[in-house]
Write a protein that holds these residues in place. Structure first.
Motif, PDB file in Angstrom:
ATOM      1  N   PHE A  91      96.820  83.614 -13.048  1.00 19.89           N
ATOM      2  CA  PHE A  91      96.232  82.284 -13.247  1.00 19.89           C
ATOM      3  C   PHE A  91      96.281  81.444 -11.981  1.00 19.89           C
ATOM      4  N   ASP A  92      95.224  80.665 -11.800  1.00 19.81           N
ATOM      5  CA  ASP A  92      95.260  79.529 -10.887  1.00 19.81           C
ATOM      6  C   ASP A  92      96.033  78.432 -11.634  1.00 19.81           C
ATOM      7  N   LEU A  93      96.530  77.450 -10.926  1.00 18.32           N
ATOM      8  CA  LEU A  93      97.308  76.384 -11.585  1.00 18.32           C
ATOM      9  C   LEU A  93      96.478  75.109 -11.779  1.00 18.32           C
ATOM     10  N   ASP A  94      96.166  74.452 -10.652  1.00 19.03           N
ATOM     11  CA  ASP A  94      95.479  73.158 -10.715  1.00 19.03           C
ATOM     12  C   ASP A  94      94.073  73.329 -11.304  1.00 19.03           C
ATOM     13  N   GLY A  95      93.843  72.732 -12.461  1.00 18.91           N
ATOM     14  CA  GLY A  95      92.517  72.806 -13.074  1.00 18.91           C
ATOM     15  C   GLY A  95      92.397  73.890 -14.128  1.00 18.91           C
ATOM     16  N   VAL A  96      93.387  74.780 -14.209  1.00 16.71           N
ATOM     17  CA  VAL A  96      93.358  75.841 -15.236  1.00 16.71           C
ATOM     18  C   VAL A  96      94.516  75.652 -16.221  1.00 16.71           C
ATOM     19  N   VAL A 144      91.982  84.054 -13.355  1.00 14.96           N
ATOM     20  CA  VAL A 144      91.372  82.907 -14.048  1.00 14.96           C
ATOM     21  C   VAL A 144      91.364  81.712 -13.094  1.00 14.96           C
ATOM     22  N   GLU A 145      90.204  81.115 -12.879  1.00 18.83           N
ATOM     23  CA  GLU A 145      90.037  80.065 -11.858  1.00 18.83           C
ATOM     24  C   GLU A 145      89.081  78.961 -12.303  1.00 18.83           C
ATOM     25  N   ASP A 146      89.244  77.781 -11.687  1.00 18.22           N
ATOM     26  CA  ASP A 146      88.322  76.662 -11.955  1.00 18.22           C
ATOM     27  C   ASP A 146      87.557  76.247 -10.697  1.00 18.22           C
ATOM     28  N   ALA A 147      87.766  76.972  -9.586  1.00 13.74           N
ATOM     29  CA  ALA A 147      87.159  76.545  -8.325  1.00 13.74           C
ATOM     30  C   ALA A 147      86.273  77.638  -7.733  1.00 13.74           C
TER      31      ALA A 147
END
Ligand code: B16
Ligand code: MG
Length: 222
Positions: free
Chosen positions: A11-16, A173-176
């Motif tokens: 996992f990504d952290l910021d935003g996920v 898993v990412e938001d960017a």
């Protein structure tokens, strides 16, 4: 390898995991205003997943002030942004874990699959502690040891190596946009939260991150 053929989920952290991406934006906006530079949420998309110093460079370029400061001055500015950001972090509690994330982590664990974290944030540990999630991850890549920030695959490859997982059989898993590029460059299967070109599976919000659907998409693709 477990019965699904999936060796790890990173996992990504910021935003996920939590919406600290918004806190980063507010902190950068505050610093940019102090420098007489205007940034908006659209510009902020370019900062997501990008390291602190690289983000500062992008902001200075936006204000055409890239040649106005010494390295020491830039380090002071990055430190000032971090103080703004850490002020916001004081507000963070376990109720700030984004919808669907706790369920997703529980479902992945129930399948016996290890979970990793690939955040380039030097504040990742503080954020995980505030969310009381520090014990949920089997391996946390150390941002301080990462030489190249996303879109370079280094942090995702480091997380897979730490979990003993083959990236080709692992999920990120990412938001960017920079994060999706990093996942794809590592050979992993990319799950994007948001309108992210290049994702193997895309959802519009974290509450749509359903483990059965992610497994099915992974199985179809590989
Ligand atoms: P810090 P991620 C990234 O975290 C953020 O997306 C990015 O906005 C931030 O500049 C970077 O961490 C560095 O964070 O200043 O706390 O070290 O998305 O990789 O979890
Ligand atoms: Mg992020």
């Amino acid at each position: 390898m477990n019965k699904n053929g999936i060796e790890a989920v990173v996992f990504d952290l910021d935003g996920v995991i939590t919406d600290t991406a918004h806190y980063h934006y507010l902190a950068w906006k505050q610093l940019a205003e102090e420098l007489g530079i205007k940034i908006d949420e659209k510009f902020n998309e370019r900062l997501k997943g990008v390291s602190r110093m690289d983000s500062l460079e992008l902001i200075l370029q936006e204000g055409n002030r890239q040649d106005d400061f010494t390295l020491a001055e830039k380090e002071e500015m990055a430190g000032r942004k971090n103080l703004h950001y850490c002020d916001f972090l004081k507000e963070l509690t376990p109720s700030d874990v984004l919808p669907g994330i706790l369920e997703l982590i529980a479902d992945i664990k129930a399948d016996g699959i290890p979970i990793g974290l690939a955040s380039v944030s030097k504040n990742a540990e503080t954020v995980l502690n505030a969310l009381q999630l520090q014990n949920e991850f089997d391996y946390i890549a150390d941002a301080a040891k990462i030489k190249k920030s996303k879109p370079d695959p280094e942090i995702f490859l480091t997380a897979c190596a730490g979990l003993g997982a083959n990236p080709l059989y692992s999920i990120g898993v990412e938001d960017a946009a920079a994060g999706i590029k990093a996942i794809k460059a590592s050979g992993m299967f990319a799950v994007g939260v948001g309108n992210l070109e290049g994702s193997d599976l895309q959802v519009t919000a974290t509450k749509e991150l359903l483990w059965d659907e992610i497994k099915a998409a992974f199985t179809t693709e590989r």
